[in-house]
Design an enzyme around this catalytic site. Structure first.
Site, short mmCIF file in Angstrom:
data_model
loop_
_atom_site.label_atom_id
_atom_site.label_comp_id
_atom_site.label_asym_id
_atom_site.label_seq_id
_atom_site.Cartn_x
_atom_site.Cartn_y
_atom_site.Cartn_z
N GLU A 1 36.86 -11.49 42.22
CA GLU A 1 36.63 -10.08 41.94
C GLU A 1 35.85 -10.01 40.63
OE1 GLU A 1 36.94 -6.10 43.26
OE2 GLU A 1 37.34 -8.02 44.24
N GLU B 1 28.34 -3.31 39.38
CA GLU B 1 28.35 -4.76 39.31
C GLU B 1 27.25 -5.36 40.19
OE1 GLU B 1 33.06 -4.06 38.69
OE2 GLU B 1 32.37 -5.04 40.53
N ASP C 1 40.24 -2.67 43.04
CA ASP C 1 41.18 -3.77 43.26
C ASP C 1 41.99 -3.56 44.54
OD1 ASP C 1 40.59 -5.09 40.72
OD2 ASP C 1 41.57 -3.37 39.81
#
Length: 433
Positions: free
Chosen positions: A219, A250, A418
């Site tokens: 992650e 990201e 998450d």
């Protein structure tokens, strides 16, 4: 490997109370050196409605902010990608055996579920605190209005940023031999010098190379420094993991840092909603450039991309992944339910959920009011709400796309990524070849 406690407050309320003499500004800072830069950086992402995470370079300014927020409404939660994933899995998959490896302080230990195993040599005397500044769509600071709900994270974190428990992590997992190993916390290396980063990435890559783990998911986390992202790409680390999870910031920053990816300047140019075709182009490039292929030792073959309006799973079609549709839908579903405060496993709340969510996918109508999504330069795909996953092929890569149900008034935005990735990886089936 990153574990901490999150202190959640209203970002708009904080800056109403933070009295600064300097002129107001909007400017991105990779690292926060003082309170003026803190506000400028927050406003940079606030006016775009984008998520971001930054780090203070000294403890005194961060302690000043923590002292100030004592007078504001605050909530304590589990924080850090690793701890959030562990807690989420423990709540949604009660029969899972979970081992959390990271610095666990007294407050975090108190908040964690009892069925999460924590080793004694990972307990620490003082919690690492991350401050979460949340805001809702259309909130305003000094005439600047944010377009959508999101959050800005700041911290002064030593143990996680130095990845001090890396040896314990691999010593313990080499004994326990878990079915799934999730690695996180690389973004916290931004506070370290280039030499320390390079050595840590080299060590992590070598430890993964020599692992006896069945499947490893990375992650990524929010990275703002181009040199760190380049270090990650050049370290060979991606070749040693099977799966990668990341959000829009990201993904676009990875492409920008690579300088060779398609749409590498999209990170600087993007303003508003993402262009779906560009995202697919970038995902294809990452798997082609770093993925498993003939005469290659790379293990990398899957990406789970999550964005406010849609999610995509991209996989190399080499026969190692299955159940991907369920994986994708479970990630989308948990995002909507968690943001709105609904229990993931409670099926009875799903009718009520419809009143709290909406779809914001990029689409176009035909003359019969059918919805079509343009995912490729050559063709559009008809969207069916009763079967909300669209599957396409590009060469040897399979793409699974689904829109998300966006919570109209989210109660909590931290940890959604998450939850999405951990749900997705639990529902996926991995068959090593």
């Amino acid at each position: 490997m990153n574990t901490n406690v999150d202190l959640i407050i209203s970002g708009t309320e904080l800056f109403k109370n933070l009295k600064l003499n300097e002129p107001n500004g909007i400017k991105n800072h990779e690292i926060i050196g003082n309170l003026k830069q803190f506000k400028e950086c927050f406003m940079h992402f606030f006016h775009k409605g984008s998520a971001a995470e930054r780090f203070f370079t000294n403890s005194l300014d961060f302690e000043k902010v923590l002292e100030l927020v004592k007078n504001l409404k605050q909530q304590w939660f589990i924080g850090g990608n690793a701890a959030l994933m562990a807690q989420g899995i423990s709540k949604r998959f009660s029969d899972a055996e979970i081992l959390l490896i990271g610095p666990v302080g007294p407050k975090l230990k108190e908040l964690l579920s009892q069925n999460i195993q924590v080793m004694d040599d990972t307990l620490v005397a003082k919690d690492e605190v991350h401050l979460i500044l949340e805001y809702e769509a259309k909130e305003t600071i000094e005439s600047i209005q944010t377009p959508q709900a999101n959050r800005f994270i700041v911290s002064y974190d030593i143990k996680n940023s130095r990845m001090e428990l890396i040896d314990q992590f691999f010593n313990i997992t080499s004994i326990q031999k878990p079915d799934i190993t999730i690695v996180s916390g690389l973004h916290l290396l931004e506070t370290q010098n280039s030499s320390y980063r390079s050595e840590t990435l080299k060590k992590l890559t070598n430890l993964l190379k020599n692992r006896d783990h069945k499947m490893v998911h990375l992650e990524l986390g929010s990275i703002s420094e181009k040199s760190l992202m380049k270090n990650i790409l050049e370290s060979g680390l991606l070749s040693e993991v099977n799966s990668l999870g990341l959000n829009e910031q990201e993904l676009l920053f990875l492409a920008y840092s690579s300088e060779t990816a398609p749409h590498s300047n999209y990170y600087m140019e993007m303003n508003g909603s993402l262009e779906l075709i560009k995202i697919i182009d970038i995902l294809e490039w990452i798997l082609t450039a770093y993925g498993s292929k003939e005469h290659s030792n790379s293990r990398f073959s899957r990406i789970h991309f999550h964005y406010l309006k849609f999610h995509i799973i991209a996989e190399l079609d080499i026969g190692v992944w299955s159940n991907s549709i369920s994986s994708l839908i479970s990630g989308s579903k948990v995002a909507a339910k968690q943001a709105c405060g609904f229990d993931f496993d409670d099926l009875s709340n799903e009718v009520a959920l419809e009143d709290f969510v909406e779809m914001k996918i990029p689409y176009e109508y035909d003359e019969n009011k059918n919805i079509f999504l343009r995912m490729d330069q050559e063709k559009s795909f008809k969207f069916n709400a009763s079967e909300p996953v669209i599957k396409i092929h590009r060469g040897k890569i399979k793409f699974y796309f689904t829109p998300t149900l966006v919570c109209k008034k989210p109660l909590k935005t931290v940890g959604l990524g998450d939850a999405i990735s951990s749900n997705g990886i639990i529902y996926s089936e991995f068959n090593s070849i």
